[in-house]
Design an enzyme around this catalytic site. Structure first.
Site, PDB file in Angstrom:
ATOM      1  N   LYS A  39     -42.406 -12.824 -25.333  1.00 45.57           N
ATOM      2  CA  LYS A  39     -41.913 -14.124 -23.942  1.00 45.57           C
ATOM      3  C   LYS A  39     -43.240 -14.379 -23.298  1.00 45.57           C
ATOM      4  O   LYS A  39     -44.219 -13.562 -22.919  1.00 45.57           O
ATOM      5  CB  LYS A  39     -40.845 -13.815 -22.757  1.00 45.57           C
ATOM      6  CG  LYS A  39     -41.198 -12.291 -22.498  1.00 45.57           C
ATOM      7  CD  LYS A  39     -40.220 -12.161 -21.553  1.00 45.57           C
ATOM      8  CE  LYS A  39     -39.759 -13.973 -20.438  1.00 45.57           C
ATOM      9  NZ  LYS A  39     -38.877 -13.407 -19.211  1.00 45.57           N
ATOM     10  N   THR A  96     -30.198   1.462 -19.391  1.00 50.22           N
ATOM     11  CA  THR A  96     -29.109   0.579 -20.618  1.00 50.22           C
ATOM     12  C   THR A  96     -28.720   1.303 -20.855  1.00 50.22           C
ATOM     13  O   THR A  96     -28.513   1.961 -22.314  1.00 50.22           O
ATOM     14  CB  THR A  96     -29.333  -0.676 -21.432  1.00 50.22           C
ATOM     15  OG1 THR A  96     -30.211  -1.623 -19.758  1.00 50.22           O
ATOM     16  CG2 THR A  96     -28.034  -1.252 -21.824  1.00 50.22           C
ATOM     17  N   LYS A 156     -50.153   8.738 -17.959  1.00 49.56           N
ATOM     18  CA  LYS A 156     -49.504   7.171 -17.203  1.00 49.56           C
ATOM     19  C   LYS A 156     -49.176   7.884 -15.470  1.00 49.56           C
ATOM     20  O   LYS A 156     -49.936   7.467 -14.885  1.00 49.56           O
ATOM     21  CB  LYS A 156     -47.878   7.489 -18.008  1.00 49.56           C
ATOM     22  CG  LYS A 156     -47.121   6.081 -17.514  1.00 49.56           C
ATOM     23  CD  LYS A 156     -46.173   5.988 -17.600  1.00 49.56           C
ATOM     24  CE  LYS A 156     -46.038   5.480 -19.383  1.00 49.56           C
ATOM     25  NZ  LYS A 156     -44.654   5.293 -19.704  1.00 49.56           N
ATOM     26  N   PHE A 191     -31.099  -5.940 -13.873  1.00 45.47           N
ATOM     27  CA  PHE A 191     -31.392  -6.630 -14.454  1.00 45.47           C
ATOM     28  C   PHE A 191     -32.003  -7.117 -15.032  1.00 45.47           C
ATOM     29  O   PHE A 191     -32.714  -8.625 -14.362  1.00 45.47           O
ATOM     30  CB  PHE A 191     -29.710  -7.813 -13.838  1.00 45.47           C
ATOM     31  CG  PHE A 191     -28.127  -7.070 -13.943  1.00 45.47           C
ATOM     32  CD1 PHE A 191     -28.142  -7.438 -14.724  1.00 45.47           C
ATOM     33  CD2 PHE A 191     -28.211  -6.683 -12.998  1.00 45.47           C
ATOM     34  CE1 PHE A 191     -26.520  -6.867 -15.175  1.00 45.47           C
ATOM     35  CE2 PHE A 191     -26.364  -5.917 -12.554  1.00 45.47           C
ATOM     36  CZ  PHE A 191     -26.376  -5.774 -13.601  1.00 45.47           C
ATOM     37  N   LEU A 192     -33.442  -7.028 -15.263  1.00 43.98           N
ATOM     38  CA  LEU A 192     -34.838  -7.965 -15.023  1.00 43.98           C
ATOM     39  C   LEU A 192     -35.849  -8.039 -15.779  1.00 43.98           C
ATOM     40  O   LEU A 192     -35.234  -8.174 -17.470  1.00 43.98           O
ATOM     41  CB  LEU A 192     -35.762  -6.511 -14.474  1.00 43.98           C
ATOM     42  CG  LEU A 192     -35.658  -4.795 -13.480  1.00 43.98           C
ATOM     43  CD1 LEU A 192     -36.840  -4.165 -13.913  1.00 43.98           C
ATOM     44  CD2 LEU A 192     -35.611  -5.628 -12.124  1.00 43.98           C
ATOM     45  N   LEU A 213     -30.826 -22.417 -23.521  1.00 43.18           N
ATOM     46  CA  LEU A 213     -30.184 -23.616 -24.105  1.00 43.18           C
ATOM     47  C   LEU A 213     -31.370 -24.362 -24.586  1.00 43.18           C
ATOM     48  O   LEU A 213     -32.000 -25.445 -24.796  1.00 43.18           O
ATOM     49  CB  LEU A 213     -29.203 -24.962 -23.537  1.00 43.18           C
ATOM     50  CG  LEU A 213     -28.231 -25.190 -24.667  1.00 43.18           C
ATOM     51  CD1 LEU A 213     -27.694 -24.325 -25.487  1.00 43.18           C
ATOM     52  CD2 LEU A 213     -27.663 -26.119 -23.906  1.00 43.18           C
ATOM     53  N   GLY A 251     -35.614 -22.827 -30.473  1.00 45.40           N
ATOM     54  CA  GLY A 251     -37.109 -22.222 -30.998  1.00 45.40           C
ATOM     55  C   GLY A 251     -37.139 -20.696 -31.877  1.00 45.40           C
ATOM     56  O   GLY A 251     -36.045 -21.224 -32.509  1.00 45.40           O
ATOM     57  N   CYS A 270     -34.947  -5.506 -25.140  1.00 44.89           N
ATOM     58  CA  CYS A 270     -33.774  -5.257 -24.698  1.00 44.89           C
ATOM     59  C   CYS A 270     -32.416  -6.267 -25.116  1.00 44.89           C
ATOM     60  O   CYS A 270     -32.105  -5.649 -26.192  1.00 44.89           O
ATOM     61  CB  CYS A 270     -33.592  -5.766 -22.753  1.00 44.89           C
ATOM     62  SG  CYS A 270     -34.614  -5.371 -21.865  1.00 44.89           S
TER      63      CYS A 270
END
Length: 439
Positions: A329, A127, A35, A155-156, A256, A259, A266
């Site tokens: 997503k 986190t 990496k 908060f990505l 809101l 689906g 996360c």
């Protein structure tokens, strides 16, 4: 001031590149040799819009480098450096709790490396369960009295990571000294000058902000999906219901969206770890509702499989099923706890021939689910399909002409589990259109 970033996963490589964009000299560290070699050559081993371009820009500018040697990193950083720890905290196997062994190892090795140097600030971004920062601070004080710990949660949103780092909604820092606060104010000076809100607080509060935010979002997503269940039973339309609710300023329309529910690396593991930690603190009843939030989310996946079976006349055995979407997503290649792949695998286990296409996540999906079939385009996936399942709301799928798609399939049946396709347009083209929570 020089900055280091320990851990170059999704969070770490984004933070490192963005800190370099702010003008700092930055060094990233990872134990994965391959990496580090890829990042040093300007290749990001994940998809995030704009990230690879930003990485190459900062490498070329000489502000960003990578290493596997923590001692070399500490020597390079020197006195007054700020070291960010951004390693993973996955869910423990067979448990709800988070595995924070990588966090412990990172702070231990870093503290030993900076011991004996001038003052350093070690900042957690991972986190973690509440109480972790205080424990780590005590450990670091033993190993490196010259070093101090602070906590700065991330908060990505995947797909918007650069924007969320350089133009965040807020900054939160948990500190124990004025000096630590001033160090982090220097790091984020440009953001603060742009009026980004800053909350300066204690360790426990800083640790709770991220998991509280994720839990609230999970509640909102699962609430509208619970309403979708009621709509299906009563003949109501959950999309119109969500629209009506969104006009209430106390509720709003963000998240809101009914689906298939949430997934990724996360929200699912964070709410489960939050429940586990609440139990350890003796306040498990306070978060008992999150178990039902999780259950509602998982039921949407099962309901999508049921819809597919219904559309295939009661049996998936021998049916050809096209799956549009593999990432959890859009604008991401992340397949961790992906609802789309969970549904695809479940349908495959019921005897269907499943062909998956995703604009960015196909390679990752193929590695995890090699028994599924993969296509190079949405139309190729749809070839001779008995039903199409729209499972990740990429814009590419919404832009397709349903009349063109109809020429490739065996039967014009589509299940829009993300409520993102134009139902009227698909029905006008002769398709049987079904969606979660809609008549």
């Amino acid at each position: 001031m020089r900055i280091s970033v320990i851990g170059t996963g999704y969070l770490g490589v984004t933070h490192a590149a963005c800190m370099a964009e702010l003008g700092f000299e930055v060094m990233g560290l990872d134990v994965d040799v391959e990496k580090v070699a890829a990042l040093s050559a300007g290749r990001v081993p994940l998809y995030e819009p704009g990230l690879e371009e930003l990485l190459k820009k900062q490498l070329a500018a000489g502000r960003l480098s990578f290493t596997t040697d923590v001692e070399a990193l500490a020597a390079w950083a020197g006195e007054g450096a700020v070291h960010f720890v951004s390693v993973g905290t996955p869910q423990k196997k067979g448990e709800y709790a988070a595995d924070i062994s990588q966090v412990d190892d990172a702070f231990d090795s870093l503290a030993r490396a900076v011991a004996g140097q001038g003052r350093s600030l070690l900042v957690g971004k991972s986190t973690v369960p509440v109480g972790t920062a205080s424990r780590i601070a005590d450990r670091v004080a033993e190993l490196a009295p010259n070093a101090e710990v602070a906590w700065n949660p991330e908060f990505l949103r995947e797909g918007f990571a650069i924007q969320d780092t350089l133009r965040p909604d807020r900054l939160v820092i948990g500190v124990r000294s004025e000096q630590a606060e001033q160090d982090l104010r220097r790091v984020y000076a440009q953001l603060l000058e742009a009026d980004v809100p800053l909350v300066v607080t204690d360790f426990p509060t800083a640790e709770l902000v991220k998991v509280s935010a994720n839990s609230f979002l999970a509640v909102k997503i699962s609430f509208i999906n619970a309403m979708a269940e009621v709509c299906e039973a009563s003949g109501a339309d959950v999309m119109q219901l969500a629209q009506a609710l969104s006009y209430d300023p106390r509720i709003g329309g963000r998240y809101l969206v009914p689906g298939l529910g949430f997934g990724g690396g996360c929200l699912p593991k964070d709410i489960r770890a939050f429940m586990a930690r609440a139990g350890e603190l003796g306040v498990d009843q306070a978060l008992a509702f999150l178990k039902e939030v999780d259950a509602i989310n998982m039921r949407r996946r099962a309901r999508t499989v049921d819809l597919a079976r219904e559309q295939c006349d009661g049996s998936l055995l021998g049916k050809r099923v096209a799956v549009w979407g593999a990432a959890f997503k859009p604008n991401s290649d992340d397949i961790r706890d992906s609802p789309a792949l969970n549904v695809a695998a479940s349908i495959h286990l019921q005897g269907a021939q499943v062909t998956v296409y995703d604009p960015k996540a196909t390679d990752n999906a193929r590695k995890m689910f090699p028994t599924l079939t993969y296509a190079d385009s949405a139309l190729q996936a749809a070839h001779q399909a008995d039903v199409i399942l729209h499972l990740t709301e990429w814009q590419e799928f919404q832009d397709l002409d349903p009349a063109v798609v109809a020429r490739h399939v065996s039967d014009t049946r589509v299940i829009d589990s993300r409520n993102a396709l134009d139902a009227a347009k698909w029905r006008a083209a002769g398709w049987t259109y079904r969606a979660l929570g809609r008549p």
